[in-house]
Scaffold this active site. Structure first.
Site, mmCIF file in Angstrom:
data_model
loop_
_atom_site.group_PDB
_atom_site.id
_atom_site.type_symbol
_atom_site.label_atom_id
_atom_site.label_comp_id
_atom_site.label_asym_id
_atom_site.label_seq_id
_atom_site.Cartn_x
_atom_site.Cartn_y
_atom_site.Cartn_z
ATOM 1 N N ASP A 184 -1.355 -0.831 5.751
ATOM 2 C CA ASP A 184 -1.242 -0.260 7.255
ATOM 3 C C ASP A 184 -3.153 0.340 7.818
ATOM 4 O O ASP A 184 -2.993 0.733 9.010
ATOM 5 C CB ASP A 184 -0.900 1.322 7.157
ATOM 6 C CG ASP A 184 -1.846 1.712 6.730
ATOM 7 O OD1 ASP A 184 -1.706 1.326 4.934
ATOM 8 O OD2 ASP A 184 -2.017 2.833 6.155
ATOM 9 N N ASP A 207 0.844 -0.985 -0.042
ATOM 10 C CA ASP A 207 0.163 -0.139 -0.389
ATOM 11 C C ASP A 207 1.019 1.296 -0.104
ATOM 12 O O ASP A 207 1.836 1.107 0.265
ATOM 13 C CB ASP A 207 -0.848 -0.076 0.768
ATOM 14 C CG ASP A 207 -1.874 1.582 1.389
ATOM 15 O OD1 ASP A 207 -2.759 1.981 0.627
ATOM 16 O OD2 ASP A 207 -2.046 1.750 2.596
ATOM 17 N N ASP A 232 -7.273 -2.156 3.706
ATOM 18 C CA ASP A 232 -6.378 -3.273 3.434
ATOM 19 C C ASP A 232 -6.367 -4.586 4.061
ATOM 20 O O ASP A 232 -5.692 -5.112 3.678
ATOM 21 C CB ASP A 232 -4.651 -2.987 4.121
ATOM 22 C CG ASP A 232 -4.329 -1.082 2.674
ATOM 23 O OD1 ASP A 232 -4.569 -1.611 2.055
ATOM 24 O OD2 ASP A 232 -3.651 -0.434 3.989
#
Length: 616
Positions: free
Chosen positions: A509, A321, A513
């Site tokens: 994080d 990410d 996600d």
């Protein structure tokens, strides 16, 4: 007196007492009377093996007859019955020494893990009828009102009942931008209050905090066994019954055939049982992985189970990410759009207005101008911005919501610029400052090190805009950059990466996600201890938001697996050799004790090497 009693109950105290009685028994046997020495041998045996005997008896009622404690009990008592008193005690004494090594190694691993759990204050300021009172966080009940001041961490999960503030959630979620919070907003333990006084009602006990949940996950990691641990479990299931059958044959068959006396055959069988006891394997292999978990924890990396190590060790593809993972909260000024003012004037006015603020955006603005004038007065509105009275002007610095509230004319602005800071002087728009989240300084080196360790493909999967994602991808040197992805699209792209790789790691994080973290062969949560969904979905948690921990994790995983196989080969090889010697009558009980406890101790010491995490 109590200290002496407590010492006698400890493992070291039991070893010391057992040695005293054991040595006394040996001396008495040689000098005074062997029957008096027998009493000392029995006392030493009870001190060293009392708990083992109790556990073995309980195992009989549980129908778990073939564990190592049952085998050691038979061998020890059997040796005493056939007259080998010293050897019978030695079996239990050295077994106790081996367990002591094991327990100390486990405690050391747990200490490494707990040292990283100090993310929440030990105390909380509780509002009572008599005023404010500092209390241990563990004693604060659900529904209590706690007081949190600027700069303090939230000690317990709670809901705001009074006040508003900007909240730094970066240590929990990895998100760089502080979020505005007001009455009714949820606060997770570990969040930092940037400004404003808050009262909040606790909704959880301290023991249910993010740190406690992570510690529980790590300490119960043995439930997720590695391939090597599963091998040992299956091996022991067949190995232990087989050696018991062989021992019975060794004890009964030679006397029937007239090859040995019954006493000699029983002694050989008991020696065989001690040699074959699977302590070294049963203890040392899990210890290698628990040591690996502890060693990783000392470096800020939490593996959630032994089964994660092999996946991390052979990872070929790593997908990231972007926001909060590759980038951080240290903003940089990307561009300044001016409307009737100079760039220098816009930056100077913005920096002056933000003079007294400790907001990350304010820190960024103050760092880019050397012409800062302390304001005469400042009104700060959490979640909006600031309005400052300078010497001759009124300057407003904030987001588009602040501009609309102040009725600033924005007709010259073609579109709402995401992440932009608007600057208005005396009610007129003077400029727009666009900021960019800066790339973590270690990101490029971490990706380079992953390639050195055999990672073949790296990618960024982000929901951010194309220009931002491509800028970051170019800076850190990843192979692929996908942008403007929804969580579903990110998941679908990850599926494609997984299908073309032996092992795929996804590094994220936050809650968005979670699907990708769960789907990847190895899901890595960066600093997301406050997010239940991220913790549950991830296989590994990097508690320190530092990407250099990823190649370290690969090295730790490989070292841990190597140590586990060293233990397996060493234990099986040594036991196999001494088992043959035992069947041929060349191994006595002392050599058998070495084959069991000695090998176990050496394997445990080898496993403890995993506590020292390798560095790049």
């Amino acid at each position: 007196m109590k200290r002496i009693f407590d010492f006698a109950k400890s493992e070291i105290g039991r070893i010391a007492l057992c040695l005293i009685f054991f040595i006394s028994a040996v001396i008495l046997e040689q000098t005074i009377n062997e029957y008096i020495s027998l009493a000392f041998y029995v006392i030493a045996l009870i001190i060293a093996g009392g708990e083992v005997f109790v556990s073995a008896v309980k195992g009989i009622f549980r129908r778990d007859l073939l564990d190592e404690k049952f085998l050691m009990s038979i061998a020890s008592v059997g040796a005493m019955i056939v007259g080998e008193w010293s050897e019978g005690v030695a079996v239990m004494l050295f077994f106790l020494v081996g367990e002591t090594f094991e327990h100390r190694a486990v405690r050391k691993s747990r200490a490494s893990i707990r040292a990283l759990m100090d993310i929440c204050p030990d105390e909380a300021c509780v509002l009572t009828d008599d005023g404010e009172e500092m209390m241990d966080a563990e004693d604060v009940e659900i529904g209590s009102i706690i007081v949190i001041r600027p700069g303090e961490r939230v000690p317990i999960d709670s809901v705001i009942t009074f006040g508003s503030a900007d909240i730094d959630t970066s240590s929990m979620t990895g998100e760089p931008l502080p979020v505005s919070a007001a009455v009714g907003s949820q606060l997770s333990s570990g969040y930092i209050v940037k400004n404003g006084l808050l009262h909040a009602r606790t909704v959880r006990l301290s023991g249910d905090s993010a740190a406690a949940r992570v510690l529980s996950l790590v300490e119960n990691a043995n439930e997720s066994k590695s391939r090597e641990e599963s091998f040992i479990t299956k091996f022991s299931r067949y190995y232990t019954p087989a050696v018991v059958i062989v021992a019975l044959i060794v004890a009964i068959l030679p006397p029937i055939l007239g090859l040995k006396s019954l006493a000699d055959s029983v002694y050989t069988a008991l020696t065989f049982l001690v040699i074959s006891c699977p302590c070294a394997l049963v203890i040392s292999v899990p210890m290698a992985f628990f040591g690996g978990i502890g060693g990783a924890a000392s470096r800020g990396i939490l593996f959630k189970g032994g089964n994660v190590f092999s996946k991390v060790a052979k990872v070929e593809t790593v997908a990231f990410d972007k926001t909060g993972t590759i980038t951080n909260g240290n903003f940089i000024v990307r561009d300044v759009i001016t409307y009737g003012s100079s760039r220098e004037q816009v930056l100077s006015m913005a920096a002056s207005a933000e003079y007294a603020s400790n907001h990350p955006i304010a820190e960024c603005l103050k760092s880019v101008s050397d012409k800062i004038v302390p304001p005469r007065s400042v009104k700060e509105q959490a979640g909006y911005g600031v309005v400052a009275e300078l010497y001759e002007n009124t300057c407003a610095v904030g987001n588009i919501k602040l501009m609309k509230e102040l009725s600033v004319d924005l007709s010259n602005v073609s579109r709402d610029l995401e992440g932009a800071v608007y600057v208005a002087i005396d009610g007129s728009l003077a400029g727009v400052i666009t900021l960019a989240d800066s790339v973590k300084p270690e990101a490029a080196e971490a990706i380079k090190n992953l390639r050195r360790l055999g990672v073949k493909h790296t990618a960024i999967l982000s929901g951010d805009r194309e220009e931002n994602v491509k800028r970051v991808a170019s800076t850190v040197g990843v192979d692929e950059a996908d942008f403007a992805l929804t969580p579903e699209q990110k998941y679908a792209r990850l599926e494609e990466l997984i299908s073309s790789s032996k092992s795929t790691m996804y590094v994220g994080d936050g809650i968005n996600d979670a699907p990708s973290l769960a789907r990847a062969d190895v899901g890595v949560a960066m600093g997301s201890m406050g997010q239940d969904s991220a913790i549950e979905a991830a296989d590994m948690v990097v508690m320190i938001d530092n990407l250099s921990k990823l190649p370290e994790a690969v090295l730790i995983a490989r070292k841990t697996i190597n140590i586990s196989w060293q233990n397996i080969i060493f234990a099986l090889g040594t036991k196999g050799l001494i088992l043959i010697l035992g069947l041929l009558g060349f191994a006595n009980m002392w050599l058998a004790v070495f084959a069991d406890v000695g090998v176990a101790i050496l394997a445990i010491l080898n496993s403890m090497r995993a506590l020292r995490a390798p560095k790049l």
